[in-house]
Design a protein around this motif. Structure first.
Motif, PDB file in Angstrom:
ATOM      1  N   UNK A 188      61.214  69.525  20.374  1.00  0.00           N
ATOM      2  CA  UNK A 188      60.212  68.635  19.783  1.00  0.00           C
ATOM      3  C   UNK A 188      58.885  68.671  20.543  1.00  0.00           C
ATOM      4  N   UNK A 189      58.847  69.364  21.668  1.00  0.00           N
ATOM      5  CA  UNK A 189      57.607  69.501  22.446  1.00  0.00           C
ATOM      6  C   UNK A 189      56.816  70.690  21.907  1.00  0.00           C
ATOM      7  N   UNK A 190      56.378  70.565  20.674  1.00  0.00           N
ATOM      8  CA  UNK A 190      55.769  71.695  19.966  1.00  0.00           C
ATOM      9  C   UNK A 190      54.476  72.174  20.608  1.00  0.00           C
ATOM     10  N   UNK A 191      53.668  71.274  21.146  1.00  0.00           N
ATOM     11  CA  UNK A 191      52.426  71.703  21.793  1.00  0.00           C
ATOM     12  C   UNK A 191      52.729  72.525  23.048  1.00  0.00           C
ATOM     13  N   UNK A 192      53.705  72.085  23.831  1.00  0.00           N
ATOM     14  CA  UNK A 192      54.077  72.836  25.031  1.00  0.00           C
ATOM     15  C   UNK A 192      54.598  74.222  24.650  1.00  0.00           C
TER      16      UNK A 192
ATOM     17  N   UNK B 251      42.562  83.234  30.683  1.00  0.00           N
ATOM     18  CA  UNK B 251      41.761  82.454  29.738  1.00  0.00           C
ATOM     19  C   UNK B 251      42.035  80.976  29.967  1.00  0.00           C
ATOM     20  N   UNK B 252      41.013  80.208  30.252  1.00  0.00           N
ATOM     21  CA  UNK B 252      41.157  78.784  30.558  1.00  0.00           C
ATOM     22  C   UNK B 252      40.889  77.972  29.287  1.00  0.00           C
ATOM     23  N   UNK B 253      41.715  78.172  28.259  1.00  0.00           N
ATOM     24  CA  UNK B 253      41.607  77.444  27.004  1.00  0.00           C
ATOM     25  C   UNK B 253      43.009  77.131  26.495  1.00  0.00           C
ATOM     26  N   UNK B 254      43.122  76.050  25.748  1.00  0.00           N
ATOM     27  CA  UNK B 254      44.385  75.667  25.116  1.00  0.00           C
ATOM     28  C   UNK B 254      45.545  75.684  26.122  1.00  0.00           C
ATOM     29  N   UNK B 255      45.313  75.029  27.257  1.00  0.00           N
ATOM     30  CA  UNK B 255      46.328  75.044  28.311  1.00  0.00           C
ATOM     31  C   UNK B 255      46.579  73.656  28.893  1.00  0.00           C
ATOM     32  N   UNK B 256      46.258  72.621  28.149  1.00  0.00           N
ATOM     33  CA  UNK B 256      46.395  71.256  28.669  1.00  0.00           C
ATOM     34  C   UNK B 256      47.850  70.893  28.970  1.00  0.00           C
ATOM     35  N   UNK B 257      48.752  71.220  28.074  1.00  0.00           N
ATOM     36  CA  UNK B 257      50.165  70.886  28.299  1.00  0.00           C
ATOM     37  C   UNK B 257      50.726  71.687  29.471  1.00  0.00           C
ATOM     38  N   UNK B 258      50.378  72.960  29.548  1.00  0.00           N
ATOM     39  CA  UNK B 258      50.844  73.798  30.656  1.00  0.00           C
ATOM     40  C   UNK B 258      50.270  73.274  31.975  1.00  0.00           C
ATOM     41  N   UNK B 259      48.991  72.886  31.969  1.00  0.00           N
ATOM     42  CA  UNK B 259      48.398  72.313  33.179  1.00  0.00           C
ATOM     43  C   UNK B 259      49.145  71.055  33.601  1.00  0.00           C
ATOM     44  N   UNK B 260      49.442  70.189  32.649  1.00  0.00           N
ATOM     45  CA  UNK B 260      50.145  68.943  32.959  1.00  0.00           C
ATOM     46  C   UNK B 260      51.524  69.231  33.558  1.00  0.00           C
ATOM     47  N   UNK B 261      52.237  70.178  32.977  1.00  0.00           N
ATOM     48  CA  UNK B 261      53.546  70.562  33.507  1.00  0.00           C
ATOM     49  C   UNK B 261      53.408  71.107  34.923  1.00  0.00           C
TER      50      UNK B 261
END
Length: 115
Positions: free
Chosen positions: A65-69, A80-90
């Protein structure tokens, strides 16, 4: 504060490039800490936990259910430093735990402040 009410007080790991957000959280009574690890270390930590250990089991599981991750993990490119918010948080959370900053406490991760 709602997360802490539901899950208990813990450490909130934040993007170190967001000092205003960290200060705001601290003034609000949240135990906020900047991520102090290097990006490359965190990427290696995530990758190492996804690989099977000696007992054949991974050390990191991502729920379906963690589809964004899942989306970010499949398209992640460390150059590339884009679309990585969930990965950064993890990464912030894992590196905090690995560094001994959060033993046996709930861990919350905030990658960036969204407007």
């Amino acid at each position: 504060k709602e997360m802490q009410a539901a899950w208990g007080a813990g450490i909130v790991y934040c993007d170190s490039n967001e000092p205003a957000s960290i200060d705001f959280l601290k003034r609000s009574g949240i135990n906020a800490h900047p991520n102090t690890s290097k990006r490359e270390e965190g990427i290696r930590e995530i990758g190492g936990r996804l690989n099977a250990a000696g007992d054949g089991r991974a050390r990191l599981y991502i729920l379906s259910r963690c589809v964004n991750m899942i989306d970010e993990m499949q398209t992640y490119d460390e150059k590339i430093k884009e679309h990585d918010h969930a990965v950064d948080a993890l990464r912030y959370g894992l590196m905090g735990v690995q560094g001994g900053m959060a033993r046996m406490q709930p861990i919350y991760v905030i990658a960036k402040r969204y407007a």
